[in-house]
Design a protein around this motif. Sequence first.
Motif, PDB file in Angstrom:
ATOM      1  N   ALA A   1       0.829  -1.204   0.000  1.00 47.63           N
ATOM      2  CA  ALA A   1       0.000   0.000   0.000  1.00 47.63           C
ATOM      3  C   ALA A   1       0.865   1.257   0.000  1.00 47.63           C
ATOM      4  O   ALA A   1       0.597   2.223  -0.724  1.00 47.63           O
ATOM      5  CB  ALA A   1      -0.930  -0.006   1.211  1.00 47.63           C
TER       6      ALA A   1
ATOM      7  N   ASP B   1      -6.371  -9.246   2.348  1.00 50.33           N
ATOM      8  CA  ASP B   1      -6.348  -8.057   1.498  1.00 50.33           C
ATOM      9  C   ASP B   1      -7.654  -7.274   1.614  1.00 50.33           C
ATOM     10  O   ASP B   1      -8.716  -7.769   1.232  1.00 50.33           O
ATOM     11  CB  ASP B   1      -6.109  -8.493   0.052  1.00 50.33           C
TER      12      ASP B   1
ATOM     13  N   ARG C   1      -5.165  -5.127  -3.193  1.00 49.11           N
ATOM     14  CA  ARG C   1      -3.751  -5.050  -3.564  1.00 49.11           C
ATOM     15  C   ARG C   1      -3.233  -6.376  -4.104  1.00 49.11           C
ATOM     16  O   ARG C   1      -2.110  -6.441  -4.588  1.00 49.11           O
ATOM     17  CB  ARG C   1      -2.914  -4.663  -2.334  1.00 49.11           C
TER      18      ARG C   1
END
Length: 289
Positions: free
Chosen positions: A58, A88, A92
């Motif tokens: 991230a 997740d 991602r």
Amino acid sequence: PVAGGPDGVDLADLRAGVRRARAEGLRPRGCYVMPDFANPSGVSMDTAQRRRLLELAAEEDLLLIEDNPYGLFPADGTDRRPTLKALDTARRVVYLGSFAKTVLPGARVGYVVADQRVGEADGTVVPFADHLAKIKSMVTVNTSPISQAVIGGALLAHDCSLVAANVRERAAYARNLRHLVDGLARRFPAGGPVSWTVPAGGFFVVVSVPFAVDDALLHRSAREYGVLWTPMAHFYDAGTPVDALRLSVSAVTPESIDLGLDRLAALVTDTMAAGVTPECQGSGTVRVS
């Protein structure tokens, strides 16, 4: 390439590699990773390390390409860890699955979970999976419907649960892994020049030896000793021999494992007795898995 270790991906090296690439004008977008019983190392990432990897992804704006052909096969007494995709919350992770290890290798059928949203030229937004499906159909002219029917039938027969469909396989793979590790211990003394990994599941064990392992030694092993394995150098980026080899025990019997280990032990013993000196000790950066 990104360094790996006993905890899986080296996160500091991954971050440094991404930033170095950006400084060179590149645009790194994804990291391929195999968190469960990786090929070739057999290493698995613990849950805390998985969460840290998601946090890094991230922060650095990366997609994680999670390849998980072995995750259903922890060894005896080992619980399955949550996949990166299960953890997740920000889309991602693109998750790759295969039916080769869980149903039938020859079917050549796999699957992808790609729920990221991608903009189209006309302004609409569609799942990333739709783009992948279009590319796949153009590249392969689609997968054999017979193969898909075989996989579908196996899933339907087990209420669409791969866990239920692989109870027998998990037991066989765990037995083979245990038999291999125990067999190495019987043939090579503890604390000696030969050592090996003890993975928590999957199919692969890495054996370290006191000499360089290259293709020439593999040819000799096949020709004179009748046993095959994979030089660990094949998994590194440097192209130089490495003092380790990978053993695989998926589709073999305990009897075959014993025969292979006897032959491998003879090769190792004869090579050490010949006084072979490594031309180089393996170094380099292992490709992330």
